[in-house]
Scaffold this active site. Structure first.
Site, PDB file in Angstrom:
ATOM      1  N   HIS A 172       6.980  16.044   7.479  1.00  0.00           N
ATOM      2  CA  HIS A 172       6.325  15.026   6.635  1.00  0.00           C
ATOM      3  C   HIS A 172       4.899  15.440   6.266  1.00  0.00           C
ATOM      4  O   HIS A 172       3.986  15.231   7.059  1.00  0.00           O
ATOM      5  CB  HIS A 172       6.289  13.681   7.376  1.00  0.00           C
ATOM      6  CG  HIS A 172       7.629  13.032   7.468  1.00  0.00           C
ATOM      7  ND1 HIS A 172       8.103  12.178   6.507  1.00  0.00           N
ATOM      8  CD2 HIS A 172       8.610  13.151   8.392  1.00  0.00           C
ATOM      9  CE1 HIS A 172       9.315  11.769   6.833  1.00  0.00           C
ATOM     10  NE2 HIS A 172       9.654  12.354   7.977  1.00  0.00           N
ATOM     11  N   CYS A 225      11.956  15.575   4.172  1.00  0.00           N
ATOM     12  CA  CYS A 225      12.844  15.107   5.235  1.00  0.00           C
ATOM     13  C   CYS A 225      14.249  14.821   4.697  1.00  0.00           C
ATOM     14  O   CYS A 225      14.936  15.735   4.277  1.00  0.00           O
ATOM     15  CB  CYS A 225      12.220  13.910   5.950  1.00  0.00           C
ATOM     16  SG  CYS A 225      12.991  13.606   7.529  1.00  0.00           S
ATOM     17  N   TYR A 226      14.669  13.549   4.636  1.00  0.00           N
ATOM     18  CA  TYR A 226      15.984  13.257   4.041  1.00  0.00           C
ATOM     19  C   TYR A 226      16.037  13.804   2.611  1.00  0.00           C
ATOM     20  O   TYR A 226      17.066  14.319   2.162  1.00  0.00           O
ATOM     21  CB  TYR A 226      16.222  11.739   4.032  1.00  0.00           C
ATOM     22  CG  TYR A 226      17.460  11.302   3.253  1.00  0.00           C
ATOM     23  CD1 TYR A 226      18.716  11.313   3.856  1.00  0.00           C
ATOM     24  CD2 TYR A 226      17.369  10.892   1.921  1.00  0.00           C
ATOM     25  CE1 TYR A 226      19.848  10.920   3.141  1.00  0.00           C
ATOM     26  CE2 TYR A 226      18.484  10.503   1.204  1.00  0.00           C
ATOM     27  CZ  TYR A 226      19.723  10.515   1.817  1.00  0.00           C
ATOM     28  OH  TYR A 226      20.832  10.135   1.110  1.00  0.00           O
ATOM     29  N   SER A 271      -6.134 -17.964  -4.334  1.00  0.00           N
ATOM     30  CA  SER A 271      -5.972 -18.318  -2.919  1.00  0.00           C
ATOM     31  C   SER A 271      -7.282 -18.145  -2.175  1.00  0.00           C
ATOM     32  O   SER A 271      -7.441 -18.600  -1.055  1.00  0.00           O
ATOM     33  CB  SER A 271      -4.925 -17.401  -2.293  1.00  0.00           C
ATOM     34  OG  SER A 271      -5.437 -16.083  -2.230  1.00  0.00           O
ATOM     35  N   GLY A 272      -8.212 -17.436  -2.791  1.00  0.00           N
ATOM     36  CA  GLY A 272      -9.448 -17.122  -2.071  1.00  0.00           C
ATOM     37  C   GLY A 272      -9.384 -15.723  -1.490  1.00  0.00           C
ATOM     38  O   GLY A 272     -10.386 -15.177  -1.064  1.00  0.00           O
ATOM     39  N   GLY A 273      -8.183 -15.117  -1.486  1.00  0.00           N
ATOM     40  CA  GLY A 273      -8.025 -13.752  -0.978  1.00  0.00           C
ATOM     41  C   GLY A 273      -8.477 -12.727  -2.013  1.00  0.00           C
ATOM     42  O   GLY A 273      -8.826 -13.074  -3.143  1.00  0.00           O
ATOM     43  N   VAL A 274      -8.448 -11.462  -1.595  1.00  0.00           N
ATOM     44  CA  VAL A 274      -8.967 -10.395  -2.451  1.00  0.00           C
ATOM     45  C   VAL A 274      -8.124 -10.234  -3.728  1.00  0.00           C
ATOM     46  O   VAL A 274      -8.667 -10.165  -4.835  1.00  0.00           O
ATOM     47  CB  VAL A 274      -8.998  -9.054  -1.669  1.00  0.00           C
ATOM     48  CG1 VAL A 274      -9.406  -7.902  -2.585  1.00  0.00           C
ATOM     49  CG2 VAL A 274      -9.937  -9.160  -0.487  1.00  0.00           C
ATOM     50  N   ASP A 275      -6.813 -10.210  -3.581  1.00  0.00           N
ATOM     51  CA  ASP A 275      -5.968  -9.875  -4.729  1.00  0.00           C
ATOM     52  C   ASP A 275      -6.085 -10.894  -5.863  1.00  0.00           C
ATOM     53  O   ASP A 275      -6.285 -10.532  -7.019  1.00  0.00           O
ATOM     54  CB  ASP A 275      -4.492  -9.763  -4.305  1.00  0.00           C
ATOM     55  CG  ASP A 275      -4.311  -8.749  -3.204  1.00  0.00           C
ATOM     56  OD1 ASP A 275      -5.200  -7.890  -3.054  1.00  0.00           O
ATOM     57  OD2 ASP A 275      -3.299  -8.816  -2.485  1.00  0.00           O
ATOM     58  N   SER A 276      -5.954 -12.176  -5.517  1.00  0.00           N
ATOM     59  CA  SER A 276      -6.007 -13.161  -6.602  1.00  0.00           C
ATOM     60  C   SER A 276      -7.419 -13.244  -7.178  1.00  0.00           C
ATOM     61  O   SER A 276      -7.596 -13.517  -8.368  1.00  0.00           O
ATOM     62  CB  SER A 276      -5.501 -14.526  -6.149  1.00  0.00           C
ATOM     63  OG  SER A 276      -6.302 -15.046  -5.129  1.00  0.00           O
ATOM     64  N   SER A 277      -8.443 -12.970  -6.375  1.00  0.00           N
ATOM     65  CA  SER A 277      -9.818 -12.997  -6.896  1.00  0.00           C
ATOM     66  C   SER A 277     -10.023 -11.887  -7.914  1.00  0.00           C
ATOM     67  O   SER A 277     -10.607 -12.098  -8.977  1.00  0.00           O
ATOM     68  CB  SER A 277     -10.836 -12.817  -5.762  1.00  0.00           C
ATOM     69  OG  SER A 277     -10.698 -13.837  -4.815  1.00  0.00           O
ATOM     70  N   LYS A 307      -3.791  -1.646  -2.358  1.00  0.00           N
ATOM     71  CA  LYS A 307      -4.915  -2.475  -1.910  1.00  0.00           C
ATOM     72  C   LYS A 307      -6.268  -1.779  -2.103  1.00  0.00           C
ATOM     73  O   LYS A 307      -7.207  -2.381  -2.603  1.00  0.00           O
ATOM     74  CB  LYS A 307      -4.713  -2.793  -0.419  1.00  0.00           C
ATOM     75  CG  LYS A 307      -5.588  -3.888   0.093  1.00  0.00           C
ATOM     76  CD  LYS A 307      -4.987  -5.216  -0.263  1.00  0.00           C
ATOM     77  CE  LYS A 307      -5.751  -6.366   0.316  1.00  0.00           C
ATOM     78  NZ  LYS A 307      -5.035  -7.621   0.082  1.00  0.00           N
TER      79      LYS A 307
END
Ligand code: XMP
Length: 510
Positions: free
Chosen positions: A168, A81-82, A222-228, A366
């Site tokens: 695209h 594209c661009y 935090s209990g979230g996926v990433d920090s776990s 992710k």
């Protein structure tokens, strides 16, 4: 390991391009297109470069341009594209607004014989989104595809291995987009598919074991996926010199804190300091009903609790965070320094004393983080969990937050998730949860009048969370959820289903 460089010129699908390449097991890195020095590109050892799309016109003085010397590095380039227009411009071609006006959406594409289109039928469909187009080919280039409105839908200089496509290939509306990207990565750039998560885990563990000899690291869980996942990965490298502070703000979903603690702290043996800070947070949130104020209070209190715990643990040299690649790219920090300012853990203040910050997942998307998590032995249901906002249930309770409301919402939310998960109905939903509205209404139970809260159920389908469609979940699932919520939870008399897409609404209610 073979690498592809994605030069970012500001298009909305840039992360998608890198993800598509990585899905082929070839490592792709994103760097800013307008500011990355040519030396850095030269030293990077890339087998190919992809110029992304972008909202600008190449003649606009403010538009991002890369050094034209990139065309002579002997590295194959694919402009999209661009990026296609920029490639033509840098090579001496001419660009101008399309004669028939902008072209947008699914468009018939006709391709000629070219290595880029190996396995692509002569006629297929592609996704177009542009105003300008290439009207004068640069020397050495030839046109290799067209549409009814765009005479140069693709071009190439086969000798220098420079390719450009106006459409695209990275979006699914381009029928053979995957084939085109694979042709570029494997046939034209000659990459080998060697990027696998096992190697990532092994090399990260090895590296942190060497670099962190005798050092103590603090991680905000935090209990979230990433920090776990970051916690388990680092634990494998440095064992009990990793201290994970799990600030339980009391705004988590039903049983969530316990599950995270059991999963990571149990068999996996991660060193967790769980701080039950519910009272502290609720105290600060008392009387507050304005969404941004809630977020701010939660962020600040998180920092205070974390600081207190840091002081108690004492003598830690490093801070670890679960920053992932989209966080890095979206915050404009697309260079690969390992030590950088804190931006992911509830906005930890800059003056917090650490020798440095460790972000073991900063190169991963992710999906890749989830894969790493599973390979490290974190239970699948925990790793595959739907995203959950940092401020937790606070942004799903409209108005003031109280313990009683939190209890009502936790139960309603658990029932809705259970019913939607049953028989796999949640498979297509990116996020599904309950919201406790501030509206109370009259109901009847037995022969008695009741007066209780209205719960809203929300389920959305989305890939990127920038836009989302409300999920068309079966009526009988809604019925079961509604009936269980009103029967099992005293204090809720009415259940409604949110049928608003984003935009105009957002996913969360606050
Ligand atoms: P919205 O409501 O903006 O949500 O459409 C898009 C995605 O972002 C999540 N979200 C947050 N995540 N802190 C977070 O960590 C927040 O303050 C926050 N607000 C929204 C939301 O759950 C959805 O996945």
């Amino acid at each position: 390991m073979d690498k592809i460089l994605v030069l970012d010129f500001g298009g909305q699908y840039n992360l998608l391009i890198a993800r598509r390449v990585r899905a082929m097991h070839v490592y792709a890195e994103i760097l800013p297109g307008g500011t990355t020095p040519i030396e850095k590109i030269k030293e990077g050892g890339y087998r190919g470069v992809i110029f992304t799309g972008g909202p600008n016109s190449v003649y606009d003085p403010a538009s991002p341009h890369c050094d034209p010397a990139i065309l002579s590095l002997g590295i194959p380039i694919l402009g999209i594209c661009y990026g296609h227009q920029l490639l033509a411009y840098l090579a001496g071609g001419r660009i101008s607004p399309a004669g028939g006006g902008s072209e947008y959406g699914k468009t018939d594409l006709y391709v000629d014989d070219s290595e880029l289109f190996d396995g692509v039928p002569e006629a297929s469909s592609c996704f177009m989104s542009h105003t300008d187009q290439v009207v004068g080919l640069p020397d050495g280039f030839m046109t290799i595809a067209h549409t009814d409105n765009c005479p140069c839908a693709a071009m190439c200089d086969g000798r220098r291995e420079l390719y450009g496509v106006q459409f695209h290939p990275e979006v699914t509306h381009t029928a053979y987009g995957g084939t085109i990207l694979r042709n570029f990565v494997f046939n034209i750039c000659g990459c080998h598919a060697g990027w696998v998560m096992d190697d990532f885990i092994e090399s990260s563990v090895d590296r942190y074991r060497r670099e962190l000899v005798g050092k103590r690291v603090l991680l905000a869980l935090s209990g979230g996926v990433d920090s776990s996942v970051a916690a388990v990965l680092l634990h494998r490298a440095i064992g009990n010199r990793l201290f994970c502070v799990f600030v339980d703000h009391g705004l988590l979903r039903k049983d969530e804190g316990d599950r995270v603690q059991r999963a990571l702290g149990g068999k996996l043996g991660v060193n967790i300091f769980r701080v039950n800070a519910e009272e502290r947070f609720l105290d600060k949130l008392k009387g507050v009903d304005e969404p941004e104020k809630k977020r701010k209070i939660i962020g600040e209190e998180f920092v205070r609790v974390f600081e207190d715990e840091k002081r108690k643990i004492g003598n830690v040299e490093y801070l670890a965070q679960g920053t992932i690649y989209p966080d890095v790219v979206e915050s404009g920090k697309g260079d690969s320094a390992t030590i950088k300012s804190h931006h992911n853990v509830g906005g930890l203040p800059k003056d917090m004393e650490f020798e440095g910050v460790i972000e073991p997942l900063r190169d991963l998307f992710k999906d890749e983080v989830r894969e790493v998590g599973e390979k490290l032995g974190i239970p699948r249901d925990l790793v595959r969990r739907q995203p959950f906002p940092g401020p937790g249930l606070a942004v799903r309770i409209i108005g003031e937050i109280t313990k009683e409301k939190l209890e009502l919402l936790r139960e309603a939310d658990a029932i809705f998730r259970e019913e939607l998960d049953r028989e796999g109905h949640s498979a297509g939903c990116a996020q599904y949860f309950a919201v406790l509205t501030d509206t109370r209404s009259v109901g009847v139970m037995g022969d008695a009048r009741t007066y209780g809260y209205t719960v809203a159920l929300r389920a959305v389908e989305t890939d990127d969370f920038m836009t989302a469609a409300w999920a068309r979940i079966p009526y009988d699932v809604l019925e079961r959820a509604s009936s269980r919520i009103t029967n099992e939870i005293k204090g809720i008399t009415r259940v409604v289903y949110d049928i608003t897409s984003k935009p105009p609404a957002t996913v969360e209610w606050e």
